[in-house]
Write an enzyme that holds these catalytic residues in place. Structure first.
Site: not given
Length: 428
Positions: A62-64, A179, A278, A305, A323
């Site tokens: 996740h690079l946001r 997921h 999560n 993750d 999370f």
């Protein structure tokens, strides 16, 4: 530019090579591998005592960016990945806006070309806005360059819609990253369901919330023939389901995260929100099953993750905290410490799960250290012993439960397309 890597233990999981060799790189390509290479070079690295392996690939990050740049950006995330030895990373679509259109994909590609120090491959969402109601233009996203589709961060509950998406992904020859979590069974849970949760008075998340969705994905994957990838497996039942599916010929791969083969729910405290992720940290029997799955080849891939959050976001009550933990810069030492040093995996087996197997999932020719291949190379000191220090992370966020943990194994150099981006453990 000519780069000569001397005296390293060169390992390539596809050919089974595992011996001391020299590696010669010219510009972006590996041009020679041999016992002793004598040539003038612009840069000579002495890799004696080090592992020289294909550039690591992380299929779940996740690079946001766009939307949550206060947590991470493509620039900072890619630097963190490089320090962790990763040369290719696949970013999940739960951004704002979600990666649900050609325009957002092109934005990420443009920003990556401008700012990233590693290869960044976007994963498209399955539904528009990840709202679970209307499919994105899967063909259009595939044509512009997504490496797969996913609703990561949530599960698409509508089975009919998911089946349709799988059929379209199959036609485009891209994988579906699943997921697996039935949020109706989670019902506000914040950690693993069990004795520890009862002791702390925190609502638990049962294994069934993950198990039921893994079973569904496998059934739909079997019926559509799609390349199905199960994300962050955390439960023993999941390992068993995936094993059975593979034995029956279903095209399915699975990943596990370092925190899920390293930690149990016993480390959770009410004020330790960096232990909240999560899927949650599970019981010891789940961790043991995951390790068995890795050793037996049931679990194909190790992915981080990587999920950055700010200190302020994590500095709250456990049940309110988001999370996720950062993972790029702890993956190598945790893998070596927990899997290789314990004898669970050989170095080559561990490297395969970090390089070749992710490349195969993506349909990429990366993940190999061979002549005429792209010079994505990671060089590791397997004997370095130290304590993890979150303050040294290149990531914008520091939310890790591993601060102060004594580990073995450190990334020394990261080379992307023949370009040195990490040298002697530091970003160039």
């Amino acid at each position: 530019m000519k780069l000569l890597i001397k005296n390293g233990r060169v390992m390539d999981p596809e050919t089974g090579m595992d011996q001391v060799q020299d590696v010669l790189v010219f510009n972006e390509t590996i041009v020679e591998i041999g016992e002793t290479i004598h040539v003038e070079a612009d840069c000579i690295m002495d890799a004696k005592g080090y592992w020289v392996v294909p550039g690591l690939i992380d299929v779940h990050v996740h690079l946001r960016e766009p939307g949550y740049e206060h947590k991470e950006t493509i620039k900072t995330g890619s630097k963190s990945a490089a320090k962790g030895g990763f040369t290719t990373i696949c970013c999940m679509p739960n951004t704002n806006p979600a990666i649900d259109s050609v325009e957002v994909v092109r934005y990420i590609q443009k920003r990556s070309e401008e700012e990233a120090v590693v290869n960044v491959l976007p994963i498209g969402s399955i539904t528009k806005g990840q709202a679970g109601e209307e499919l994105v233009d899967i063909k259009g996203l595939a044509e512009v360059g997504v490496c797969g589709i996913s609703e990561d961060g949530k599960t698409l509950i509508n089975s009919a819609l998911l089946k349709k998406a799988m059929k379209e992904a199959k036609a485009c020859d891209i994988p579906v990253f699943s997921h697996c979590e039935d949020h109706l069974l989670v019902e506000g849970g914040a950690m693993n369901e069990g004795q520890r949760a009862e002791t702390l008075g925190i609502k638990g998340i049962g294994n069934d919330s993950e198990e039921v969705m893994i079973a569904r994905e496998i059934i739909l994957g079997r019926n559509t023939g799609v390349k199905l990838h199960i994300c962050h497996v955390s439960i023993k039942e999941g390992v068993d389901l995936i094993k059975t599916a593979k034995e029956r010929g279903v095209w399915v791969t699975a990943e596990v995260c370092p925190h899920h083969f390293t930690l149990t729910d016993e480390i959770v405290e009410k004020d330790f929100t960096n232990a909240k992720m999560n899927p949650p940290l599970r019981a010891k029997e789940d961790v043991d099953a995951i390790k068995r799955g890795l050793a037996e080849g049931i679990i194909d891939i190790i992915a981080t993750d990587h999920a950055p959050h700010t200190e302020n976001e994590k500095d709250t009550e456990f049940h309110k905290a988001p999370f996720g933990i950062v993972g790029f810069e702890t993956a190598v030492p945790l893998g070596i410490t927990e899997l290789v040093e314990t004898g669970l995996l050989t170095p080559l087996q561990w490297i395969e799960k970090m390089t070749l197997n992710p490349a195969k999932l993506l349909g990429s020719n990366k993940g190999r250290l061979q002549v005429n291949q792209c010079a994505d190379i990671t060089i590791i000191d397997p004997d370095a012993v130290y304590e993890i220090d979150i303050h040294s992370f290149a990531s914008k966020s520091k939310n890790s439960p591993f601060h102060g943990r004594k580990v073995r194994g450190k990334v020394v150099h990261t080379i992307v397309g023949g370009r040195i981006v990490v040298e002697n453990g530091a970003l160039k």
